[in-house]
Design a protein around this motif. Structure first.
Motif, PDB file in Angstrom:
ATOM      1  N   ASN A 160       0.821  -1.209   0.000  1.00  0.00           N
ATOM      2  CA  ASN A 160       0.000   0.000   0.000  1.00  0.00           C
ATOM      3  C   ASN A 160       0.856   1.262   0.000  1.00  0.00           C
ATOM      4  O   ASN A 160       0.430   2.315  -0.491  1.00  0.00           O
ATOM      5  CB  ASN A 160      -0.934   0.025   1.208  1.00  0.00           C
ATOM      6  N   ALA A 161       2.059   1.151   0.557  1.00  0.00           N
ATOM      7  CA  ALA A 161       2.983   2.291   0.578  1.00  0.00           C
ATOM      8  C   ALA A 161       3.746   2.427  -0.738  1.00  0.00           C
ATOM      9  O   ALA A 161       4.463   3.404  -0.942  1.00  0.00           O
ATOM     10  CB  ALA A 161       3.969   2.154   1.737  1.00  0.00           C
ATOM     11  N   GLY A 162       3.605   1.416  -1.627  1.00  0.00           N
ATOM     12  CA  GLY A 162       4.226   1.511  -2.942  1.00  0.00           C
ATOM     13  C   GLY A 162       5.499   0.707  -3.112  1.00  0.00           C
ATOM     14  O   GLY A 162       6.264   0.939  -4.053  1.00  0.00           O
ATOM     15  N   GLU A 163       5.734  -0.282  -2.225  1.00  0.00           N
ATOM     16  CA  GLU A 163       6.943  -1.105  -2.325  1.00  0.00           C
ATOM     17  C   GLU A 163       6.579  -2.582  -2.473  1.00  0.00           C
ATOM     18  O   GLU A 163       5.419  -2.972  -2.383  1.00  0.00           O
ATOM     19  CB  GLU A 163       7.832  -0.896  -1.096  1.00  0.00           C
ATOM     20  N   LYS A 164       7.603  -3.413  -2.716  1.00  0.00           N
ATOM     21  CA  LYS A 164       7.404  -4.835  -3.009  1.00  0.00           C
ATOM     22  C   LYS A 164       7.666  -5.700  -1.779  1.00  0.00           C
ATOM     23  O   LYS A 164       8.408  -5.308  -0.886  1.00  0.00           O
ATOM     24  CB  LYS A 164       8.359  -5.296  -4.124  1.00  0.00           C
ATOM     25  N   VAL A 165       7.082  -6.897  -1.808  1.00  0.00           N
ATOM     26  CA  VAL A 165       7.283  -7.878  -0.739  1.00  0.00           C
ATOM     27  C   VAL A 165       7.454  -9.254  -1.361  1.00  0.00           C
ATOM     28  O   VAL A 165       6.779  -9.591  -2.338  1.00  0.00           O
ATOM     29  CB  VAL A 165       6.082  -7.911   0.239  1.00  0.00           C
ATOM     30  N   ILE A 166       8.359 -10.040  -0.796  1.00  0.00           N
ATOM     31  CA  ILE A 166       8.504 -11.448  -1.174  1.00  0.00           C
ATOM     32  C   ILE A 166       8.428 -12.288   0.093  1.00  0.00           C
ATOM     33  O   ILE A 166       9.112 -11.993   1.080  1.00  0.00           O
ATOM     34  CB  ILE A 166       9.826 -11.723  -1.907  1.00  0.00           C
ATOM     35  N   ARG A 189       6.180  10.757   5.446  1.00  0.00           N
ATOM     36  CA  ARG A 189       5.250  11.288   6.439  1.00  0.00           C
ATOM     37  C   ARG A 189       3.907  10.568   6.352  1.00  0.00           C
ATOM     38  O   ARG A 189       3.288  10.254   7.371  1.00  0.00           O
ATOM     39  CB  ARG A 189       5.058  12.786   6.236  1.00  0.00           C
ATOM     40  N   LYS A 190       3.437  10.316   5.144  1.00  0.00           N
ATOM     41  CA  LYS A 190       2.155   9.626   4.997  1.00  0.00           C
ATOM     42  C   LYS A 190       2.247   8.166   5.428  1.00  0.00           C
ATOM     43  O   LYS A 190       1.267   7.598   5.912  1.00  0.00           O
ATOM     44  CB  LYS A 190       1.656   9.742   3.558  1.00  0.00           C
ATOM     45  N   ARG A 191       3.410   7.564   5.273  1.00  0.00           N
ATOM     46  CA  ARG A 191       3.590   6.192   5.781  1.00  0.00           C
ATOM     47  C   ARG A 191       3.458   6.194   7.301  1.00  0.00           C
ATOM     48  O   ARG A 191       2.894   5.273   7.885  1.00  0.00           O
ATOM     49  CB  ARG A 191       4.958   5.645   5.363  1.00  0.00           C
ATOM     50  N   TRP A 192       4.007   7.211   7.932  1.00  0.00           N
ATOM     51  CA  TRP A 192       3.914   7.320   9.389  1.00  0.00           C
ATOM     52  C   TRP A 192       2.464   7.521   9.820  1.00  0.00           C
ATOM     53  O   TRP A 192       1.984   6.873  10.744  1.00  0.00           O
ATOM     54  CB  TRP A 192       4.783   8.483   9.865  1.00  0.00           C
ATOM     55  N   ILE A 193       1.753   8.397   9.132  1.00  0.00           N
ATOM     56  CA  ILE A 193       0.348   8.652   9.461  1.00  0.00           C
ATOM     57  C   ILE A 193      -0.491   7.390   9.255  1.00  0.00           C
ATOM     58  O   ILE A 193      -1.334   7.030  10.076  1.00  0.00           O
ATOM     59  CB  ILE A 193      -0.220   9.802   8.590  1.00  0.00           C
ATOM     60  N   ALA A 250      -9.427   4.800   5.537  1.00  0.00           N
ATOM     61  CA  ALA A 250      -8.458   5.895   5.553  1.00  0.00           C
ATOM     62  C   ALA A 250      -8.091   6.242   6.990  1.00  0.00           C
ATOM     63  O   ALA A 250      -8.807   5.873   7.936  1.00  0.00           O
ATOM     64  CB  ALA A 250      -9.017   7.124   4.838  1.00  0.00           C
ATOM     65  N   ARG A 251      -6.968   6.936   7.134  1.00  0.00           N
ATOM     66  CA  ARG A 251      -6.538   7.451   8.436  1.00  0.00           C
ATOM     67  C   ARG A 251      -5.985   8.847   8.221  1.00  0.00           C
ATOM     68  O   ARG A 251      -5.477   9.164   7.146  1.00  0.00           O
ATOM     69  CB  ARG A 251      -5.446   6.564   9.053  1.00  0.00           C
ATOM     70  N   GLY A 252      -6.080   9.688   9.245  1.00  0.00           N
ATOM     71  CA  GLY A 252      -5.544  11.035   9.074  1.00  0.00           C
ATOM     72  C   GLY A 252      -5.376  11.771  10.383  1.00  0.00           C
ATOM     73  O   GLY A 252      -5.871  11.345  11.430  1.00  0.00           O
ATOM     74  N   LEU A 253      -4.654  12.899  10.309  1.00  0.00           N
ATOM     75  CA  LEU A 253      -4.449  13.777  11.455  1.00  0.00           C
ATOM     76  C   LEU A 253      -5.608  14.763  11.534  1.00  0.00           C
ATOM     77  O   LEU A 253      -5.866  15.519  10.589  1.00  0.00           O
ATOM     78  CB  LEU A 253      -3.136  14.550  11.300  1.00  0.00           C
ATOM     79  N   THR A 254      -6.312  14.762  12.626  1.00  0.00           N
ATOM     80  CA  THR A 254      -7.490  15.598  12.756  1.00  0.00           C
ATOM     81  C   THR A 254      -7.141  17.024  13.190  1.00  0.00           C
ATOM     82  O   THR A 254      -6.262  17.225  14.044  1.00  0.00           O
ATOM     83  CB  THR A 254      -8.505  14.984  13.742  1.00  0.00           C
ATOM     84  N   ASN A 255      -7.838  17.981  12.617  1.00  0.00           N
ATOM     85  CA  ASN A 255      -7.671  19.385  12.988  1.00  0.00           C
ATOM     86  C   ASN A 255      -8.570  19.792  14.153  1.00  0.00           C
ATOM     87  O   ASN A 255      -8.436  20.906  14.669  1.00  0.00           O
ATOM     88  CB  ASN A 255      -7.986  20.286  11.785  1.00  0.00           C
ATOM     89  N   ILE A 307     -10.027  17.019   8.358  1.00  0.00           N
ATOM     90  CA  ILE A 307      -8.746  16.383   8.025  1.00  0.00           C
ATOM     91  C   ILE A 307      -8.363  16.840   6.626  1.00  0.00           C
ATOM     92  O   ILE A 307      -9.088  16.576   5.658  1.00  0.00           O
ATOM     93  CB  ILE A 307      -8.830  14.849   8.078  1.00  0.00           C
ATOM     94  N   HIS A 308      -7.234  17.527   6.502  1.00  0.00           N
ATOM     95  CA  HIS A 308      -6.761  17.982   5.198  1.00  0.00           C
ATOM     96  C   HIS A 308      -6.213  16.811   4.404  1.00  0.00           C
ATOM     97  O   HIS A 308      -5.641  15.869   4.970  1.00  0.00           O
ATOM     98  CB  HIS A 308      -5.688  19.048   5.354  1.00  0.00           C
ATOM     99  N   ARG A 309      -6.377  16.869   3.097  1.00  0.00           N
ATOM    100  CA  ARG A 309      -5.913  15.784   2.233  1.00  0.00           C
ATOM    101  C   ARG A 309      -4.423  15.480   2.410  1.00  0.00           C
ATOM    102  O   ARG A 309      -3.997  14.329   2.316  1.00  0.00           O
ATOM    103  CB  ARG A 309      -6.195  16.152   0.773  1.00  0.00           C
ATOM    104  N   ASP A 310      -3.628  16.490   2.676  1.00  0.00           N
ATOM    105  CA  ASP A 310      -2.180  16.281   2.860  1.00  0.00           C
ATOM    106  C   ASP A 310      -1.886  15.458   4.100  1.00  0.00           C
ATOM    107  O   ASP A 310      -0.783  14.919   4.239  1.00  0.00           O
ATOM    108  CB  ASP A 310      -1.462  17.623   2.943  1.00  0.00           C
ATOM    109  N   ASN A 311      -2.849  15.406   5.017  1.00  0.00           N
ATOM    110  CA  ASN A 311      -2.671  14.653   6.261  1.00  0.00           C
ATOM    111  C   ASN A 311      -3.552  13.408   6.311  1.00  0.00           C
ATOM    112  O   ASN A 311      -3.858  12.903   7.386  1.00  0.00           O
ATOM    113  CB  ASN A 311      -2.986  15.540   7.475  1.00  0.00           C
ATOM    114  N   LEU A 312      -3.962  12.930   5.140  1.00  0.00           N
ATOM    115  CA  LEU A 312      -4.881  11.785   5.041  1.00  0.00           C
ATOM    116  C   LEU A 312      -4.295  10.712   4.150  1.00  0.00           C
ATOM    117  O   LEU A 312      -3.711  11.015   3.102  1.00  0.00           O
ATOM    118  CB  LEU A 312      -6.234  12.267   4.521  1.00  0.00           C
ATOM    119  N   VAL A 313      -4.427   9.462   4.579  1.00  0.00           N
ATOM    120  CA  VAL A 313      -3.891   8.324   3.826  1.00  0.00           C
ATOM    121  C   VAL A 313      -4.984   7.289   3.605  1.00  0.00           C
ATOM    122  O   VAL A 313      -5.642   6.861   4.559  1.00  0.00           O
ATOM    123  CB  VAL A 313      -2.711   7.668   4.581  1.00  0.00           C
ATOM    124  N   LEU A 314      -5.180   6.886   2.363  1.00  0.00           N
ATOM    125  CA  LEU A 314      -6.105   5.797   2.064  1.00  0.00           C
ATOM    126  C   LEU A 314      -5.420   4.471   2.341  1.00  0.00           C
ATOM    127  O   LEU A 314      -4.304   4.233   1.885  1.00  0.00           O
ATOM    128  CB  LEU A 314      -6.548   5.859   0.603  1.00  0.00           C
TER     129      LEU A 314
END
Length: 380
Positions: A237-243, A276-280, A337-342, A372-379
């Motif tokens: 989901n973060a954009g990397e591979k797994v074996i 940062r989005k991986r952390w969120i 989704a998850r995000g940082l709330t204002n 929650i701003h889009r910059d602080n939101l992760v699907l």
């Protein structure tokens, strides 16, 4: 259709940073003692990858299993204090074994022990990332484990699978290799007369994929295929591979980088998440849940919009401004989704369902238009 070797070449050829997770069953024998021959073989493969200019981090289970072997225990302890005590005995033996094999080739084992709080605290998170990247420039190989002696979360995580995924995201590694006691993800339960086949490539990890998580945990490990698929889901989901592959196959790591058809390759999503989005999205625990209507769900998941108060139906839990919250469409639906709330839970309770223009009138102030701003939101 492309050959399996061609697909592997396409997705692995540009790999520079690797996280290798080694399960308890891979490095201990049937009696629970460390299998020195097995560790030596894996260590030599890791060294060879270092010599080929890969940056390698090892996430190794085995502290509890090793401690059981040292104490002559035939059964995994059942209480938390016993598990933590056994882990403290086993961890020193585990790291010294890695260090002795690495040193024979001119490298050092750099021990890093994590608790969940190390991922939750942004400052500690970044400091650890910097430490690991500094070790890459030295003749050292980071060897990571959960700090079993003081952490209760390791018992719930299951065989360090989630930890390996979090470390992969932490250092923005290109590939996570999970070495287990099984050959990969099977197409059906591998038992009896029924022949099961390893699925060579998985394009998307779906609910159906997770239903194929046949139990394969060992007596001294606590993970199984389900925890491995959850780890694979985090990384892809973060954009990397797994074996996922069998760690007891001869030269398994070298064969992977010769693009051989070994184990199961999980392909990444097209979009790579920022650090940062991986952390969120995956490193910090959620403090509550926000339930949204169909329109908000569509705006977030399909149109790349921010979450507004008008789309919020209800909330669950108590949280403050700046906390991470999970977002669901309905009480019977999973988190999407998850995000940082204002805004805090108390504030959202008052403004849910309202337009942004009404927030100041209701609260007496308006810090943000978006909950929650889009910059602080992760699907997810």
């Amino acid at each position: 259709m492309k050959e399996i070797s061609d697909i592997r070449y396409e997705y692995i050829k540009d790999t520079k940073k690797i996280v290798i997770k080694i399960g308890t069953g891979v490095i201990t024998d049937n009696a629970g003692y460390l299998d020195n021959k097995q560790i030596k073989g894996l260590a030599e493969q890791v060294i060879e990858l270092k010599r080929r200019n890969f940056n390698v981090t090892v996430v190794s289970s085995g502290a509890i299993g090793c401690g059981m072997g040292e104490l002559g225990l035939q059964k995994r302890p059942g209480t938390l204090p016993e598990l933590q005590a056994v882990a403290s005995i086993g961890q020193s033996k585990l790291i010294s074994t890695y260090d002795s094999f690495f040193k024979s080739h001119g490298y050092h084992a750099a021990q890093i022990l994590f608790t969940r709080e190390d991922f939750e605290n942004r400052k500690r998170y970044l400091n650890t990332c910097n430490t690991i990247h500094t070790l890459f420039r030295m003749n050292a190989i980071p060897v990571v484990n959960e700090n079993d002696t003081i952490s209760t979360d390791e018992i719930a995580f299951g065989d360090n699978d989630e930890l390996s995924a979090l470390v992969t995201n932490l250092i923005d590694a290109d590939l996570l290799v999970i070495l287990s006691s099984v050959d990969g993800l099977y197409d059906k339960q591998p038992e009896g007369e029924s022949r099961a086949h390893v699925i060579p490539v998985v394009e998307h990890i779906t609910h159906k994929t997770k239903q194929m998580a046949y139990n394969s945990k060992t007596l001294r490990g606590v993970g199984g295929m389900r925890t491995k698929l959850e780890a694979a889901s985090i990384v892809t989901n973060a954009g990397e591979k797994v074996i996922i592959a069998n760690g007891r196959h001869e030269n398994v790591l070298l064969k992977i980088f010769q693009y051989e058809d070994i184990g199961t390759l999980f392909l990444p999503k097209n979009e790579k998440l920022t650090s940062r989005k991986r952390w969120i999205g995956y490193s910090k625990k959620s403090k509550g849940v926000v339930f949204v209507d169909e329109g908000a769900c569509s705006a977030l998941s399909k149109k790349g919009k921010s979450l507004l108060a008008s789309g919020i139906v209800s909330i669950e839990g108590g949280f403050e401004k700046g906390d991470i919250v999970s977002i669901c469409k309905g009480e019977n639906d999973g988190v999407f989704a998850r995000g940082l709330t204002n805004y805090s839970s108390e504030e959202i309770e008052k403004i849910k369902g309202c337009r942004a223009s009404s927030i100041h009138k209701i609260l007496g102030y308006k810090s943000y238009d978006e909950v929650i701003h889009r910059d602080n939101l992760v699907l997810i």
